[in-house]
Design a protein around this motif. Structure first.
Motif, PDB file in Angstrom:
ATOM      1  N   LEU A 197     -10.031   3.710  11.751  1.00  0.00           N
ATOM      2  CA  LEU A 197      -9.308   3.478  10.499  1.00  0.00           C
ATOM      3  C   LEU A 197     -10.290   2.872   9.500  1.00  0.00           C
ATOM      4  CD1 LEU A 197      -6.624   3.531   8.938  1.00  0.00           C
ATOM      5  CD2 LEU A 197      -6.092   1.288   9.926  1.00  0.00           C
ATOM      6  N   THR A 198     -10.767   3.694   8.592  1.00  0.00           N
ATOM      7  CA  THR A 198     -11.826   3.263   7.681  1.00  0.00           C
ATOM      8  C   THR A 198     -11.300   2.642   6.394  1.00  0.00           C
ATOM      9  OG1 THR A 198     -11.942   5.476   6.695  1.00  0.00           O
ATOM     10  CG2 THR A 198     -13.413   5.001   8.556  1.00  0.00           C
ATOM     11  N   ARG A 199     -10.044   2.938   6.070  1.00  0.00           N
ATOM     12  CA  ARG A 199      -9.483   2.402   4.820  1.00  0.00           C
ATOM     13  C   ARG A 199      -7.973   2.403   4.929  1.00  0.00           C
ATOM     14  NH1 ARG A 199     -10.528   5.206  -1.135  1.00  0.00           N
ATOM     15  NH2 ARG A 199      -8.937   4.039  -2.313  1.00  0.00           N
ATOM     16  N   LEU A 200      -7.351   1.378   4.378  1.00  0.00           N
ATOM     17  CA  LEU A 200      -5.891   1.267   4.386  1.00  0.00           C
ATOM     18  C   LEU A 200      -5.472   0.565   3.105  1.00  0.00           C
ATOM     19  CD1 LEU A 200      -3.159   1.569   5.821  1.00  0.00           C
ATOM     20  CD2 LEU A 200      -3.613  -0.596   6.987  1.00  0.00           C
ATOM     21  N   ASP A 201      -4.824   1.292   2.225  1.00  0.00           N
ATOM     22  CA  ASP A 201      -4.415   0.755   0.926  1.00  0.00           C
ATOM     23  C   ASP A 201      -2.907   0.567   0.873  1.00  0.00           C
ATOM     24  OD1 ASP A 201      -7.046   1.065   0.341  1.00  0.00           O
ATOM     25  OD2 ASP A 201      -6.760   2.341  -1.417  1.00  0.00           O
ATOM     26  N   LEU A 202      -2.475  -0.616   0.513  1.00  0.00           N
ATOM     27  CA  LEU A 202      -1.074  -0.887   0.237  1.00  0.00           C
ATOM     28  C   LEU A 202      -0.873  -0.938  -1.275  1.00  0.00           C
ATOM     29  CD1 LEU A 202      -0.351  -3.687   2.884  1.00  0.00           C
ATOM     30  CD2 LEU A 202       0.165  -1.247   3.035  1.00  0.00           C
ATOM     31  N   GLY A 203       0.347  -0.650  -1.710  1.00  0.00           N
ATOM     32  CA  GLY A 203       0.590  -0.619  -3.152  1.00  0.00           C
ATOM     33  C   GLY A 203      -0.159   0.531  -3.813  1.00  0.00           C
ATOM     34  N   ALA A 204      -0.230   1.659  -3.123  1.00  0.00           N
ATOM     35  CA  ALA A 204      -1.038   2.786  -3.594  1.00  0.00           C
ATOM     36  C   ALA A 204      -0.391   3.492  -4.790  1.00  0.00           C
ATOM     37  CB  ALA A 204      -1.261   3.781  -2.460  1.00  0.00           C
ATOM     38  N   ASP A 205      -1.177   3.664  -5.844  1.00  0.00           N
ATOM     39  CA  ASP A 205      -0.685   4.386  -7.019  1.00  0.00           C
ATOM     40  C   ASP A 205      -0.952   5.882  -6.857  1.00  0.00           C
ATOM     41  OD1 ASP A 205      -3.412   4.628  -7.429  1.00  0.00           O
ATOM     42  OD2 ASP A 205      -3.476   3.266  -9.147  1.00  0.00           O
ATOM     43  N   ASP A 206      -0.584   6.659  -7.870  1.00  0.00           N
ATOM     44  CA  ASP A 206      -0.734   8.108  -7.778  1.00  0.00           C
ATOM     45  C   ASP A 206      -2.194   8.512  -7.610  1.00  0.00           C
ATOM     46  OD1 ASP A 206       1.978   8.234  -8.106  1.00  0.00           O
ATOM     47  OD2 ASP A 206       1.947   9.269 -10.036  1.00  0.00           O
ATOM     48  N   ALA A 207      -3.091   7.806  -8.292  1.00  0.00           N
ATOM     49  CA  ALA A 207      -4.509   8.141  -8.210  1.00  0.00           C
ATOM     50  C   ALA A 207      -5.029   7.982  -6.783  1.00  0.00           C
ATOM     51  CB  ALA A 207      -5.313   7.270  -9.177  1.00  0.00           C
ATOM     52  N   THR A 208      -4.571   6.934  -6.099  1.00  0.00           N
ATOM     53  CA  THR A 208      -5.004   6.708  -4.720  1.00  0.00           C
ATOM     54  C   THR A 208      -4.454   7.781  -3.795  1.00  0.00           C
ATOM     55  OG1 THR A 208      -5.112   4.320  -5.115  1.00  0.00           O
ATOM     56  CG2 THR A 208      -5.027   5.040  -2.823  1.00  0.00           C
ATOM     57  N   CYS A 209      -3.179   8.128  -3.965  1.00  0.00           N
ATOM     58  CA  CYS A 209      -2.571   9.186  -3.147  1.00  0.00           C
ATOM     59  C   CYS A 209      -3.299  10.509  -3.353  1.00  0.00           C
ATOM     60  CB  CYS A 209      -1.094   9.341  -3.494  1.00  0.00           C
ATOM     61  SG  CYS A 209      -0.060   7.907  -3.113  1.00  0.00           S
ATOM     62  N   LEU A 210      -3.605  10.817  -4.602  1.00  0.00           N
ATOM     63  CA  LEU A 210      -4.298  12.063  -4.913  1.00  0.00           C
ATOM     64  C   LEU A 210      -5.716  12.043  -4.342  1.00  0.00           C
ATOM     65  CD1 LEU A 210      -3.935  14.764  -6.349  1.00  0.00           C
ATOM     66  CD2 LEU A 210      -4.815  13.698  -8.440  1.00  0.00           C
ATOM     67  N   GLU A 211      -6.364  10.883  -4.380  1.00  0.00           N
ATOM     68  CA  GLU A 211      -7.700  10.750  -3.805  1.00  0.00           C
ATOM     69  C   GLU A 211      -7.685  11.107  -2.316  1.00  0.00           C
ATOM     70  OE1 GLU A 211     -11.066   7.294  -2.891  1.00  0.00           O
ATOM     71  OE2 GLU A 211      -9.248   6.799  -4.025  1.00  0.00           O
ATOM     72  N   ALA A 212      -6.652  10.625  -1.619  1.00  0.00           N
ATOM     73  CA  ALA A 212      -6.554  10.926  -0.189  1.00  0.00           C
ATOM     74  C   ALA A 212      -6.423  12.424   0.042  1.00  0.00           C
ATOM     75  CB  ALA A 212      -5.361  10.190   0.408  1.00  0.00           C
ATOM     76  N   MET A 213      -5.577  13.078  -0.735  1.00  0.00           N
ATOM     77  CA  MET A 213      -5.358  14.512  -0.567  1.00  0.00           C
ATOM     78  C   MET A 213      -6.606  15.329  -0.883  1.00  0.00           C
ATOM     79  SD  MET A 213      -1.553  15.007  -2.206  1.00  0.00           S
ATOM     80  CE  MET A 213      -0.695  13.513  -2.646  1.00  0.00           C
ATOM     81  N   LEU A 214      -7.422  14.826  -1.800  1.00  0.00           N
ATOM     82  CA  LEU A 214      -8.612  15.553  -2.216  1.00  0.00           C
ATOM     83  C   LEU A 214      -9.798  15.327  -1.285  1.00  0.00           C
ATOM     84  CD1 LEU A 214      -8.415  14.973  -6.079  1.00  0.00           C
ATOM     85  CD2 LEU A 214      -8.181  17.168  -4.909  1.00  0.00           C
ATOM     86  N   THR A 215      -9.854  14.161  -0.641  1.00  0.00           N
ATOM     87  CA  THR A 215     -11.028  13.823   0.163  1.00  0.00           C
ATOM     88  C   THR A 215     -10.848  14.100   1.648  1.00  0.00           C
ATOM     89  OG1 THR A 215     -10.299  11.514   0.354  1.00  0.00           O
ATOM     90  CG2 THR A 215     -11.770  12.052  -1.475  1.00  0.00           C
TER      91      THR A 215
END
Length: 250
Positions: A31-49
């Motif tokens: 588990l290299t990263r875990l973000d709470l309170g994730a905004d749309d930009a963070t969600c989109l970053e996950a889908m793109l990377t």
């Protein structure tokens, strides 16, 4: 060569949204990263990377519901004669995949058209549109970059506690679930984020979504039949793991 999967435990707004990234390398998943309170930009970053992203949210609405709303707008709604109101309305509330999941697991997913998750589904639709706008068209059947997953069903199929770990009052149960998960998957390294998983069910659900994404990436999840495929293409499809958690080991 490592593979990256992500999990998005989506909510209507950032405060209850969590995103997890799992790096799969020989011998372990970290588990290299875990973000709470994730905004749309963070969600989109996950889908793109990520190579594959599991999203805990309906990717669409029931086709009969869409037809009903369209007819209502045109003023042409027709109620089936002789059918009780509750009966015909139920046909508008759940998707084909929801019925398939209930038949397989005994769990009934929330309705995107008649429950609070409808707000989350609207947010998800905007995220999928943004993803497509960046050159990544979405197949709601789960064959592309994103796949719809259901943490509670995954946990049940993996013989792990799947109820009673939500909210602050159930932190003890949440901690027990983390213990059971670690025992069942000793190759899973939660690292410095383990403490966060023990106090936030959103965080843990995001990790489960990332594990489910791994199963989907391996081609070891349920897929719609040829007859179900056209409906799943618009409504979305919940991918259930078809292998034990132990078989996800890298």
């Amino acid at each position: 060569m490592s593979v990256l999967t992500a999990g998005v435990d989506l909510a209507a707004e950032p405060p209850r949204t969590a995103v997890a990234w799992l790096d799969w390398s020989p011998g372990r998943a970290h588990l290299t990263r875990l973000d709470l309170g994730a905004d749309d930009a963070t969600c989109l970053e996950a889908m793109l990377t990520a190579d594959k992203t599991g999203i805990d949210c309906p990717l669409g609405w029931p086709a009969p519901f869409i037809d009903f709303i369209t007819a209502h707008r045109a003023g042409t709604v027709r109620v089936p004669p002789g059918v009780p109101g509750l009966t015909w309305r139920r046909a508008l509330t759940h998707r084909l995949t929801d019925h398939v999941v209930q038949a397989r697991t005994g769990l009934r997913p929330l309705s995107p058209s008649a429950d609070r998750i409808g707000h989350t589904t609207m947010r998800c639709a905007a995220l999928l549109a943004a993803l497509a706008g960046q050159g990544h068209p979405v197949d709601r059947r789960g064959t592309g970059a994103v796949v719809e997953v259901y943490p509670a069903a995954c946990l049940k199929l993996w013989s792990l506690p799947h109820q009673g770990y939500k909210r602050t009052r159930n932190l003890t149960s949440l901690g027990t679930l983390v213990d059971r998960l670690r025992d069942s998957a000793p190759w899973l390294d939660l690292g410095s984020y383990e403490a966060r998983c023990r106090v936030s069910d959103d965080a843990l659900d995001a990790v489960i979504c990332a594990l489910a994404a791994r199963a989907a990436a391996l081609g070891r999840t349920t897929t719609p039949s040829p007859e179900e495929s056209p409906t799943a293409a618009t409504e979305g499809w919940i991918a259930l793991p078809t292998i034990p958690l132990t078989d996800l080991a890298p």
